[in-house]
Enzyme design. Structure first.
Site, PDB file in Angstrom:
ATOM      1  N   ASP A 373       0.849  -1.190   0.000  1.00 51.66           N
ATOM      2  CA  ASP A 373       0.000   0.000   0.000  1.00 51.66           C
ATOM      3  C   ASP A 373       0.890   1.247   0.000  1.00 51.66           C
ATOM      4  O   ASP A 373       1.848   1.339   0.779  1.00 51.66           O
ATOM      5  CB  ASP A 373      -0.903   0.003   1.237  1.00 51.66           C
ATOM      6  CG  ASP A 373      -1.922   1.139   1.163  1.00 51.66           C
ATOM      7  OD1 ASP A 373      -2.928   0.980   0.462  1.00 51.66           O
ATOM      8  OD2 ASP A 373      -1.692   2.182   1.798  1.00 51.66           O
ATOM      9  N   ASN A 381      -2.516  12.664  -3.708  1.00 55.12           N
ATOM     10  CA  ASN A 381      -3.458  13.114  -4.747  1.00 55.12           C
ATOM     11  C   ASN A 381      -3.987  14.515  -4.437  1.00 55.12           C
ATOM     12  O   ASN A 381      -4.106  15.353  -5.333  1.00 55.12           O
ATOM     13  CB  ASN A 381      -4.618  12.128  -4.862  1.00 55.12           C
ATOM     14  CG  ASN A 381      -4.320  11.003  -5.824  1.00 55.12           C
ATOM     15  OD1 ASN A 381      -3.473  11.146  -6.704  1.00 55.12           O
ATOM     16  ND2 ASN A 381      -4.995   9.875  -5.668  1.00 55.12           N
ATOM     17  N   ASP A 390      -1.501   9.370 -10.704  1.00 56.54           N
ATOM     18  CA  ASP A 390      -1.413   8.281 -11.691  1.00 56.54           C
ATOM     19  C   ASP A 390       0.037   8.005 -12.060  1.00 56.54           C
ATOM     20  O   ASP A 390       0.459   6.842 -12.173  1.00 56.54           O
ATOM     21  CB  ASP A 390      -2.204   8.650 -12.953  1.00 56.54           C
ATOM     22  CG  ASP A 390      -3.709   8.654 -12.709  1.00 56.54           C
ATOM     23  OD1 ASP A 390      -4.130   8.131 -11.655  1.00 56.54           O
ATOM     24  OD2 ASP A 390      -4.443   9.190 -13.556  1.00 56.54           O
ATOM     25  N   GLU A 417      -4.715   2.301  -4.534  1.00 57.48           N
ATOM     26  CA  GLU A 417      -3.254   2.404  -4.426  1.00 57.48           C
ATOM     27  C   GLU A 417      -2.648   1.145  -3.820  1.00 57.48           C
ATOM     28  O   GLU A 417      -1.473   1.140  -3.456  1.00 57.48           O
ATOM     29  CB  GLU A 417      -2.880   3.615  -3.564  1.00 57.48           C
ATOM     30  CG  GLU A 417      -3.212   3.488  -2.092  1.00 57.48           C
ATOM     31  CD  GLU A 417      -4.623   3.941  -1.744  1.00 57.48           C
ATOM     32  OE1 GLU A 417      -4.890   4.233  -0.577  1.00 57.48           O
ATOM     33  OE2 GLU A 417      -5.471   4.013  -2.659  1.00 57.48           O
TER      34      GLU A 417
END
Length: 500
Positions: A373, A381, A390, A417
Site C-alpha cells: 500500500d 493526490n 497516476d 493504491e
C-alpha cells in the site's frame, strides 16, 4: 470469343499481379520476422553475458573489500603484508578470471603482488586507476581501461578500490586484474557466425574486450561516434542495425547495460549472414510461385477464373479468421490487465492466486503473497493532483515488476493504491527479503511527497505464506494474513514490512 480471350488475358494479368504482390509482401514479412527473432536472440544473449560480467565484477569487488578492510585495520607493515599474501594465495583460485592482485602505496610503489616477486623500482602513478583513487575520495570500486599488466605481461581489465591510512588519508590502491583472455575464451564458445562480434565496454564508450580479438581495438574510445550517440546514449538496452566503425561490416546489434556497474555488453551478428536463410527461402518461394504462374497460364482462362474466385474466398476467410483472432487476443489482454499501470487486474489476480494455491497444495511447496500500500496516497493526490497520482502509481508499479521476474511471479493492482505480488515457491523468509527490497527501491525513487513524514513516497508491505494441504478458502486466509501484516505495518508508522 475475342471478348473471352480479352477477359482471360485480363484475368490472367490480375492473377499474376496479385500473386506477385502477395508473394513479395510475404517475403518481406518473413524478413521482418527473421530480423525480430535475431534481435530477441541477441538481447537474450546480451542479458546472459551481462549477468556473467556482473557476477565476475561482484566477486572481484567482494575480494577487494576484504583486502581493503584488512589493510585499514592492520596497516601495510611487512608482517601484515606477508599474512595478506598468504590469504590471497588461498582465495585467488575462487575467481577463475583472476590474472593478479596488486597493492600499491600512496606514492604508487608496489607493496605486494599475488605473482610474488615485485618489479624493481616499479611505480604506477601513471595508471588511470591510481590517479582516479588518489584524486577522488569515493570508496566505490573503479573499472579501469584495458591495459597490459606489468607483472604478467597480459592484457587485463582492472577493478580497483582505494584504502586509507589510520589518519583517514589516502593510503594506496588495491587492484584486481581480470585477464581479457578468459573473457575471449568464453566469447569464442558462443556462435555468432563468421561476421559476428561480442563486446564489453564502459558506459562512457571505451572498449574493454572485443571478440574477434584485435589488440588495436583494446581501449578504443568510440564515445564520439554517431552510432554511440544515436543508439547507446540514455538507453539501458536495445537493438540497432548499423555499419561497424571498426571493420565496416553491417551488423545487427543488441546491447544491455549493467544495472550495477558502468559496463555495456554488446552482441552482434552480420546482417547478410543472418539473413542468408531467409534469402534462400525467398528465392525458393519466388521460384515456386513463378512455376505456379506459368502453370496457370498454360491451363487456360476457364481454370484461371475458378482459381481467382477460390483464392478470393480463401483470402477472405483467412483475413476474417486473423481479424477474429486479433480481436479475441485484444479482449483477453484487456480483461486481464489494469489499463493505468499495465499490471494484472483484480480478476487476473484472483484467478492466478486460486491456481497457485492448488498447485502449491499438489506439489507441497510454499506460496507467498505481498500486499503493498502506498503510504498517504490520498494526501499525495490532494496535494499534487490525480495526474501526478497516476504517474506515481505507474512508477511504483514499474519498480515492482523489476523485482518479480520469475515465470510464476505475478504483480497485480489489487485496488486503488494497493498492489500485490504472488510469489510461488517462496517461503516467508524469502518473501520478507523481496518485500524489503521492494520497499527500499520504492523509497529510493525519491518521489517527493510533502504530506509524508518521510518526505517522499514510501510503501507499507504485509507478507504472508501458505504451506501445507490445500483447504477450501485458503486463498482468502492468505489474503487476510497478508492484509493483517499490512495493517500492522501502517499502525507501526508505515514504510515497513510486517509478517505473521
Amino acid at each position: 470469343m475475342k471478348r473471352d480471350v480479352r477477359l482471360a488475358v485480363l484475368l490472367l494479368t490480375v492473377v499474376y499481379l496479385s500473386v506477385a504482390a502477395a508473394t513479395a509482401w510475404q517475403m518481406w514479412s518473413a524478413r521482418e520476422r527473421s530480423l525480430a527473432e535475431i534481435d530477441t536472440q541477441n538481447l537474450n544473449l546480451a542479458q546472459t553475458l551481462n549477468t556473467y560480467t556482473e557476477g565476475v565484477i561482484t566477486q572481484s569487488a567482494m575480494l577487494l573489500l576484504g583486502i581493503v578492510e584488512r589493510l585499514e585495520e592492520e596497516g601495510t607493515g611487512p608482517q601484515h603484508m606477508q599474512r595478506l599474501q598468504r590469504l590471497i594465495d588461498q582465495q585467488e583460485h575462487l575467481l577463475t578470471q583472476l590474472n593478479g592482485i596488486v597493492i600499491y602505496g600512496a606514492t604508487g610503489d608496489w607493496l605486494m603482488s599475488s605473482a610474488g616477486r615485485l618489479p624493481a623500482q616499479a611505480n604506477s602513478t601513471d595508471r588511470a586507476f591510481f590517479a582516479h583513487h588518489r584524486d577522488s575520495a569515493s570508496r566505490e570500486p573503479f573499472i579501469g581501461p584495458a591495459i597490459r599488466s606489468r607483472s604478467t605481461g597480459d592484457w587485463v581489465i582492472t577493478i580497483s578500490q582505494r584504502f586509507e591510512d589510520k589518519d583517514r588519508r589516502f593510503g594506496g590502491v588495491v587492484v584486481v586484474s581480470l585477464g581479457i583472455k578468459s573473457f575471449l575464451e568464453l566469447f569464442g564458445k558462443i556462435d555468432v557466425g563468421d561476421q559476428g562480434a561480442i563486446g564489453l565496454s564502459t558506459t562512457g564508450g571505451q572498449m574493454l574486450v572485443r571478440y574477434p580479438y584485435r589488440e588495436q581495438d583494446l581501449g578504443r574510445d568510440f564515445s564520439k561516434s554517431a552510432n554511440f550517440q544515436r543508439v547507446y546514449s540514455g538507453a539501458v538496452s536495445g537493438t540497432a542495425s548499423f555499419k561497424s566503425g571498426i571493420d565496416g561490416t553491417q551488423r545487427l546489434y543488441a546491447f544491455r547495460k549493467s544495472d550495477r556497474y558502468p559496463v555495456v555488453t554488446t552482441v552482434a551478428v552480420g546482417k547478410e549472414e543472418a539473413l542468408s536463410g531467409w534469402r534462400h527461402q525467398a528465392l525458393l518461394t519466388a521460384a515456386v510461385v513463378g512455376a505456379l504462374l506459368l502453370g496457370i497460364a498454360v491451363i487456360g482462362w476457364r481454370l484461371l477464373l475458378d482459381i481467382r474466385r477460390r483464392t478470393r474466398a480463401e483470402a477472405s476467410l483467412v483475413a476474417a479468421r486473423e481479424d477474429l483472432m486479433r480481436v479475441n487476443q485484444k479482449l483477453e489482454a484487456l480483461a486481464a490487465q489494469d489499463q493505468l499501470t499495465g499490471l494484472a487486474n483484480r480478476r487476473c489476480f484472483d484467478e492466478t492466486l486460486n491456481m497457485e494455491c492448488r498447485r502449491a497444495s499438489r506439489q507441497g511447496t510454499p506460496l507467498s503473497l505481498l500486499l503493498i500500500d502506498i503510504d498517504y496516497f490520498k494526501g499525495f493526490n490532494d496535494t499534487y493532483g490525480h495526474v501526478a497520482g497516476d504517474a506515481c502509481l505507474q512508477a511504483v508499479s514499474k519498480c515492482l515488476v523489476q523485482y518479480a521476474k520469475r515465470p510464476g511471479d505475478l504483480v497485480a493492482r489489487y485496488g486503488g493504491e494497493e498492489l500485490a505480488i504472488i510469489l510461488p515457491g517462496t517461503d516467508l523468509q524469502g518473501a520478507r527479503i523481496v518485500a524489503e527490497v521492494v520497499r527500499e527501491r520504492i523509497e529510493a525513487l525519491a518521489i517527493a511527497h510533502s504530506g509524508s513524514s518521510w518526505g517522499c513516497v514510501t510503501v507499507s508491505v504485509g507478507a504472508a505464506t501458505m504451506a501445507g494441504p490445500y483447504a477450501q478458502g485458503c486463498e482468502r486466509q492468505l489474503i487476510e494474513a497478508a492484509d493483517g501484516g499490512l495493517y500492522r505495518a501502517k499502525a507501526s508508522g508505515r514504510n515497513r514490512v510486517e509478517a505473521p
